[in-house]
Design an enzyme around this catalytic site. Structure first.
Site, PDB file in Angstrom:
ATOM      1  N   LYS A 235     -15.506  55.375 -78.411  1.00  0.00           N
ATOM      2  CA  LYS A 235     -16.176  55.253 -76.923  1.00  0.00           C
ATOM      3  C   LYS A 235     -16.803  56.781 -77.022  1.00  0.00           C
ATOM      4  O   LYS A 235     -16.984  58.092 -77.519  1.00  0.00           O
ATOM      5  CB  LYS A 235     -14.807  55.747 -76.628  1.00  0.00           C
ATOM      6  CG  LYS A 235     -15.680  55.497 -74.970  1.00  0.00           C
ATOM      7  CD  LYS A 235     -16.358  55.451 -73.763  1.00  0.00           C
ATOM      8  CE  LYS A 235     -16.735  55.347 -72.466  1.00  0.00           C
ATOM      9  NZ  LYS A 235     -15.144  55.533 -71.636  1.00  0.00           N
TER      10      LYS A 235
ATOM     11  N   ASP B 282     -12.148  49.016 -66.391  1.00  0.00           N
ATOM     12  CA  ASP B 282     -11.713  49.829 -66.078  1.00  0.00           C
ATOM     13  C   ASP B 282     -10.684  50.617 -65.918  1.00  0.00           C
ATOM     14  O   ASP B 282      -9.956  51.214 -64.917  1.00  0.00           O
ATOM     15  CB  ASP B 282     -12.949  50.691 -65.502  1.00  0.00           C
ATOM     16  CG  ASP B 282     -13.327  52.236 -66.166  1.00  0.00           C
ATOM     17  OD1 ASP B 282     -12.341  52.347 -66.675  1.00  0.00           O
ATOM     18  OD2 ASP B 282     -14.199  52.075 -65.297  1.00  0.00           O
TER      19      ASP B 282
HETATM   20 ZN   LIG Z   1     -13.578  53.749 -68.237  1.00  0.00          ZN
END
Ligand SMILES: [Zn+2]
Length: 428
Positions: A206, A339
């Site tokens: 990420k 998220d």
């Molecule tokens: Zn995130």
């Protein structure tokens, strides 16, 4: 007394985490997510490793000797859902300065709790993109070792970011020397950081390409990593067999990340026509988290989110939804990404209705959370559909998700790898 409690806790643990045995489920309806239609009265058979061996009409599909099918004749079966953007170890009630009081071990405990909640909500696979101290690695390993309950997980560990960027921690003044673990500046330092997170268990990388909403002192539209740094990260990750997910709200950062060869753009908020065309050309997935805007605006201040974060979200939320519609109509590839951790875990499925409200048909949104997500994860042969060779990851809902996608918010049955996680199909 203590011993008794421990024994009780241990036995409960083993009751909830059974191992697979050969079995079958009989589904009144079964959603064929590839074809996009419902099949009637189907049987799914699986073996003792939790893999599907046969799917077909109940009348003509033979069950192995000694196996009787679990009766799901009153509900609709579909593959276990996949969320490609979660923060399973994050507590949505402790944002901003409140988060500074949470230790790495405490964060791991939060992850254990939320992994179970997420699985029980019908998400049998998640991609976790950002956690402190490799807590997501620990949760994944605990699940894989059968010690705790949770979905299949691909995890990133700490997200890579520039000094002072979205994935740094900018809350304290200089004398505290507080720096997030994923901070790395310059192409070679970024390559070294990729190697480091892989060393400690990352399945996926990420990276924070642009500024963000919930960070202090930056702007979502502003680029953070340079193109050269993004290119180095993508090249190093791919060489080592990992895909890369880039947090990018900003128009330029989205293009830089796509041109650098990154595999998915997270948030994608300010994408323009050129960015959409680039994503299509490169086959890059666009992951729009279009549910959590409602939560941030309604609950964010209570959760400790900074006033500047709420202001940033007010500017960004609607634009992101409009650009979601635009990118979808233009034919971009999309995976279901919420998220989770910004909003409460387990509410992941609330995003389906938003995706439908902003331009998708229910089957499009379901495909984003099944076959598309599986493709992005690199797990297309294992998860995302109910077919032979795949894990027996099966959920069931009341009613028809193709006419009312909100039925996915109240999952009645969850099976992961042939093991029943919950079954509330008998209750109303
Ligand atoms: Zn995130």
């Amino acid at each position: 007394m203590r011993k008794t409690l421990l024994a009780l806790a241990t036995s409960l643990l083993f009751i909830s985490i059974a191992t697979a045995a050969p079995g079958a489920v009989r589904c009144g309806k079964l959603l064929d997510v590839r074809a996009g239609h419902l099949l009637s009265d189907q049987v799914v058979v699986f073996d003792d490793s939790g893999n599907i061996t046969a799917v077909g009409p109940a009348a003509s599909t033979k069950l192995p000797a000694g196996v009787s099918a679990i009766d799901l004749s009153l509900v609709t079966c579909l593959p276990g859902l996949i969320d490609v953007h979660t923060h399973i170890t994050a507590d949505p009630a402790a944002s901003g300065y409140q988060g500074l009081g949470i230790s790495v071990p405490r964060e791991a405990v939060t992850g254990v709790k939320n992994a179970r909640i997420t699985l029980h909500a019908g998400f049998t696979t998640i991609r976790n993109v950002g956690a402190s101290g490799f807590t997501d690695v620990a949760v994944r390993d605990g699940i894989n070792d059968g010690e705790i309950e949770g979905p299949r997980m691909l995890v990133s560990g700490p997200p890579l970011g520039i000094t002072g960027g979205h994935c740094d921690n900018n809350l304290l003044p200089a004398e505290y020397h507080n720096k997030a673990e994923g901070v790395a500046d310059g192409p070679w330092a970024a390559r070294a950081k990729v190697r480091e997170v892989i060393k400690y268990g990352a399945d996926v990388i990420k990276v924070c390409a642009s500024g963000g909403v919930l960070s202090k002192g930056d702007q979502p539209g502003t680029p953070q990593y340079s193109f050269e740094e993004l290119q180095a990260i993508a090249a190093e990750a791919h060489k080592l067999g990992r895909k890369v997910a880039a947090h990018a709200h900003g128009t330029q950062s989205i293009k830089d990340a796509i041109n650098a060869g990154i595999d998915s753009i997270e948030h994608s908020s300010l994408i323009d026509d050129e960015g959409i065309a680039l994503a299509k050309q490169h086959g890059t997935y666009l992951d729009f988290d279009i549910y959590n805007d409602d939560f941030i605006l309604q609950e964010g201040a209570k959760a400790g989110m900074l006033p500047e974060s709420i202001e940033k979200e007010k500017k960004l939320g609607r634009l992101q939804r409009e650009n979601f519609r635009h990118a979808w109509e233009a034919g971009a590839k999309m995976a279901f990404a919420t998220d989770a951790g910004v909003y409460p875990h387990g509410d992941n499925a609330r995003q389906f209705a938003k995706m439908v409200e902003w331009g998708m048909k229910p089957i499009d949104a379901i495909q984003a959370a099944t076959i598309n997500a599986a493709d992005l994860l690199g797990w297309a042969g294992k998860v995302g559909t109910i077919e032979p060779g795949h894990y027996a990851d099966i959920i069931a809902v009341n009613g028809d998700p193709l006419s009312n996608v909100r039925v996915l918010e109240s999952v009645r049955f969850v099976m992961k790898g042939g093991v029943v996680v919950r079954n509330d199909t008998a209750s109303k």
